[in-house]
Design a protein around this motif. Structure first.
Motif, PDB file in Angstrom:
ATOM      1  N   ALA A 155       0.880  -1.172   0.000  1.00  0.00           N
ATOM      2  CA  ALA A 155       0.000   0.000   0.000  1.00  0.00           C
ATOM      3  C   ALA A 155       0.917   1.223   0.000  1.00  0.00           C
ATOM      4  O   ALA A 155       1.488   1.574   1.030  1.00  0.00           O
ATOM      5  CB  ALA A 155      -0.896  -0.008   1.236  1.00  0.00           C
ATOM      6  N   ASP A 160      -3.394   5.082   1.735  1.00  0.00           N
ATOM      7  CA  ASP A 160      -3.735   3.735   1.273  1.00  0.00           C
ATOM      8  C   ASP A 160      -3.865   2.749   2.420  1.00  0.00           C
ATOM      9  O   ASP A 160      -4.101   1.553   2.189  1.00  0.00           O
ATOM     10  CB  ASP A 160      -2.665   3.219   0.297  1.00  0.00           C
ATOM     11  CG  ASP A 160      -2.753   3.890  -1.060  1.00  0.00           C
ATOM     12  OD1 ASP A 160      -3.804   4.456  -1.378  1.00  0.00           O
ATOM     13  OD2 ASP A 160      -1.754   3.831  -1.808  1.00  0.00           O
ATOM     14  N   VAL A 161      -3.696   3.222   3.649  1.00  0.00           N
ATOM     15  CA  VAL A 161      -3.860   2.373   4.833  1.00  0.00           C
ATOM     16  C   VAL A 161      -4.698   3.125   5.860  1.00  0.00           C
ATOM     17  O   VAL A 161      -4.815   4.349   5.822  1.00  0.00           O
ATOM     18  CB  VAL A 161      -2.505   1.974   5.458  1.00  0.00           C
ATOM     19  CG1 VAL A 161      -1.689   1.133   4.485  1.00  0.00           C
ATOM     20  CG2 VAL A 161      -1.707   3.212   5.878  1.00  0.00           C
ATOM     21  N   TYR A 162      -5.253   2.390   6.788  1.00  0.00           N
ATOM     22  CA  TYR A 162      -6.149   2.997   7.772  1.00  0.00           C
ATOM     23  C   TYR A 162      -5.397   3.835   8.792  1.00  0.00           C
ATOM     24  O   TYR A 162      -5.968   4.742   9.409  1.00  0.00           O
ATOM     25  CB  TYR A 162      -6.986   1.920   8.477  1.00  0.00           C
ATOM     26  CG  TYR A 162      -6.194   0.993   9.384  1.00  0.00           C
ATOM     27  CD1 TYR A 162      -6.033   1.278  10.733  1.00  0.00           C
ATOM     28  CD2 TYR A 162      -5.610  -0.171   8.881  1.00  0.00           C
ATOM     29  CE1 TYR A 162      -5.301   0.444  11.565  1.00  0.00           C
ATOM     30  CE2 TYR A 162      -4.883  -1.009   9.693  1.00  0.00           C
ATOM     31  CZ  TYR A 162      -4.722  -0.706  11.031  1.00  0.00           C
ATOM     32  OH  TYR A 162      -3.994  -1.535  11.842  1.00  0.00           O
ATOM     33  N   HIS A 164      -1.440   5.368   8.879  1.00  0.00           N
ATOM     34  CA  HIS A 164      -0.090   5.430   8.313  1.00  0.00           C
ATOM     35  C   HIS A 164       0.987   5.258   9.380  1.00  0.00           C
ATOM     36  O   HIS A 164       1.897   4.425   9.236  1.00  0.00           O
ATOM     37  CB  HIS A 164       0.089   6.770   7.584  1.00  0.00           C
ATOM     38  CG  HIS A 164       1.488   7.095   7.225  1.00  0.00           C
ATOM     39  ND1 HIS A 164       2.239   6.323   6.353  1.00  0.00           N
ATOM     40  CD2 HIS A 164       2.290   8.134   7.609  1.00  0.00           C
ATOM     41  CE1 HIS A 164       3.438   6.866   6.215  1.00  0.00           C
ATOM     42  NE2 HIS A 164       3.495   7.952   6.965  1.00  0.00           N
ATOM     43  N   LEU A 167       1.472   1.758  10.832  1.00  0.00           N
ATOM     44  CA  LEU A 167       1.887   0.691   9.918  1.00  0.00           C
ATOM     45  C   LEU A 167       3.242   0.945   9.261  1.00  0.00           C
ATOM     46  O   LEU A 167       3.648   0.169   8.390  1.00  0.00           O
ATOM     47  CB  LEU A 167       0.818   0.507   8.835  1.00  0.00           C
ATOM     48  CG  LEU A 167      -0.533  -0.004   9.327  1.00  0.00           C
ATOM     49  CD1 LEU A 167      -1.533  -0.083   8.180  1.00  0.00           C
ATOM     50  CD2 LEU A 167      -0.392  -1.369   9.984  1.00  0.00           C
ATOM     51  N   HIS A 173       3.744  -1.715   4.081  1.00  0.00           N
ATOM     52  CA  HIS A 173       3.656  -0.241   4.081  1.00  0.00           C
ATOM     53  C   HIS A 173       4.962   0.408   4.549  1.00  0.00           C
ATOM     54  O   HIS A 173       4.983   1.584   4.870  1.00  0.00           O
ATOM     55  CB  HIS A 173       2.486   0.203   4.965  1.00  0.00           C
ATOM     56  CG  HIS A 173       2.130   1.651   4.831  1.00  0.00           C
ATOM     57  ND1 HIS A 173       1.757   2.241   3.633  1.00  0.00           N
ATOM     58  CD2 HIS A 173       2.099   2.666   5.753  1.00  0.00           C
ATOM     59  CE1 HIS A 173       1.508   3.524   3.824  1.00  0.00           C
ATOM     60  NE2 HIS A 173       1.707   3.804   5.096  1.00  0.00           N
ATOM     61  N   TYR A 205      -9.603   1.094  -0.290  1.00  0.00           N
ATOM     62  CA  TYR A 205      -9.027  -0.133   0.259  1.00  0.00           C
ATOM     63  C   TYR A 205      -9.448  -1.343  -0.576  1.00  0.00           C
ATOM     64  O   TYR A 205     -10.544  -1.369  -1.139  1.00  0.00           O
ATOM     65  CB  TYR A 205      -9.482  -0.370   1.704  1.00  0.00           C
ATOM     66  CG  TYR A 205      -9.138   0.729   2.685  1.00  0.00           C
ATOM     67  CD1 TYR A 205      -7.999   1.515   2.537  1.00  0.00           C
ATOM     68  CD2 TYR A 205      -9.971   0.977   3.782  1.00  0.00           C
ATOM     69  CE1 TYR A 205      -7.682   2.508   3.452  1.00  0.00           C
ATOM     70  CE2 TYR A 205      -9.666   1.972   4.712  1.00  0.00           C
ATOM     71  CZ  TYR A 205      -8.526   2.729   4.534  1.00  0.00           C
ATOM     72  OH  TYR A 205      -8.222   3.717   5.435  1.00  0.00           O
ATOM     73  N   GLN A 219     -10.296  -1.433   8.942  1.00  0.00           N
ATOM     74  CA  GLN A 219      -8.838  -1.324   8.963  1.00  0.00           C
ATOM     75  C   GLN A 219      -8.276  -1.915   7.669  1.00  0.00           C
ATOM     76  O   GLN A 219      -7.693  -2.988   7.644  1.00  0.00           O
ATOM     77  CB  GLN A 219      -8.283  -2.033  10.201  1.00  0.00           C
ATOM     78  CG  GLN A 219      -8.736  -1.355  11.494  1.00  0.00           C
ATOM     79  CD  GLN A 219      -8.253  -2.069  12.742  1.00  0.00           C
ATOM     80  OE1 GLN A 219      -7.956  -3.268  12.727  1.00  0.00           O
ATOM     81  NE2 GLN A 219      -8.178  -1.342  13.844  1.00  0.00           N
ATOM     82  N   ARG A 221      -6.327  -1.831   3.686  1.00  0.00           N
ATOM     83  CA  ARG A 221      -5.110  -1.413   2.991  1.00  0.00           C
ATOM     84  C   ARG A 221      -5.359  -1.580   1.487  1.00  0.00           C
ATOM     85  O   ARG A 221      -6.097  -2.470   1.068  1.00  0.00           O
ATOM     86  CB  ARG A 221      -3.897  -2.263   3.390  1.00  0.00           C
ATOM     87  CG  ARG A 221      -3.629  -2.334   4.879  1.00  0.00           C
ATOM     88  CD  ARG A 221      -2.427  -3.210   5.192  1.00  0.00           C
ATOM     89  NE  ARG A 221      -2.487  -3.717   6.557  1.00  0.00           N
ATOM     90  CZ  ARG A 221      -1.625  -4.575   7.093  1.00  0.00           C
ATOM     91  NH1 ARG A 221      -0.613  -5.018   6.357  1.00  0.00           N
ATOM     92  NH2 ARG A 221      -1.770  -4.996   8.328  1.00  0.00           N
TER      93      ARG A 221
END
Length: 263
Positions: A155, A160-162, A164, A167, A173, A205, A219, A221
């Protein structure tokens, strides 16, 4: 108009009813499947034949990995690259022969990379980076209109992730993976159609862990992608996520993407 879909199905035989429902409801011209988890001689051809997907290119292996491209329009298998250099079935390339004649469609399943973002203690992470580096060198040689699609297992953008920050050290990521994927994108001037049509920072996502899904947590990605050569990207008309498949019985942890091209 030609519609091309991609979906990590997480076992095509286990979820054959879901694939049939998706093809019946959405009717893409071409479907690229990843993680089919079946040897080629055991691929469930009957359903695809019955629904008119009479053209198929399957690169499978027993129990793990594997990719398949099925189509209602003529195509021919064009290539199989072993970008991991270990014999795993992670790529099949086809050439469209009917509508969109001459376009290459590359279906890829990039390795997940294990749990630790350090190639010195986790060889799988190094294999993932090397896989993408080999793809980058391949991209440098392309001279035809090409679509590159599948489960990239990265991602790339903060949105692009729940979460940043949470992750940044999680495989899929990490800055090193994002940098490596960016070099691949730059190699051919690839256009990320997911973000062409659903601009950042809009929610986009394609994967949720089963655990977060059961907890009803969003959650997600963006691990699944569809890229295109610059000229071909201009012919992309729409791109959407078919998120309702996550509410079907025994869903895959990924959802399909569909892009429509004026070819």
């Amino acid at each position: 108009m030609v519609t091309i879909a991609t979906w990590n199905i997480n076992s095509v035989r286990l979820r054959i009813d879901q694939v049939e429902r998706f093809l019946s409801e959405q009717a893409p011209d071409v479907l690229c499947l990843q993680e089919i988890k079946v040897a080629e001689h055991l691929f469930p051809h009957d359903m695809f034949e019955r629904l008119g997907y009479t053209h198929r290119a399957i690169h499978g292996q027993k129990g793990y990995h594997g990719v398949a491209t099925v189509s209602r329009i003529p195509m021919r298998e064009f290539s199989r690259h072993d970008w991991q250099d270990n014999g795993e079935a992670r790529h099949v390339g086809v050439e469209l022969l009917g509508p969109g004649q001459g376009v290459l469609l590359e279906n890829v399943y990039i390795p997940a990379g294990g749990d630790i973002a350090d190639r010195t203690v986790n060889p799988k992470f190094g294999q993932k980076l090397d896989f993408i580096e080999r793809m980058t060198r391949w991209s440098d040689t392309l001279d035809r209109p090409t679509i590159l699609t599948g489960d990239f297992n990265i991602a790339p953008l903060e949105c692009d992730v729940y979460n940043h920050k949470a992750l940044l050290k999680v495989v899929s990521h990490t800055p090193l993976e994002v940098e490596t994927l960016t070099r691949l994108g730059d190699a051919h001037g690839w256009v990320d159609l997911g973000r062409k049509h659903i601009p950042a920072p809009e929610r986009n996502y394609s994967w949720w862990s089963y655990r977060s899904f059961w907890r009803d947590k969003d959650q997600g990605r963006r691990l699944d992608h569809m890229w295109a050569s610059p000229d071909l990207a201009q012919q992309s008309v729409t791109h959407r996520i078919v998120e309702e498949t996550r509410r079907w019985d025994q869903p895959s942890d990924h959802v399909p993407l569909i892009t429509e091209f004026a070819l």
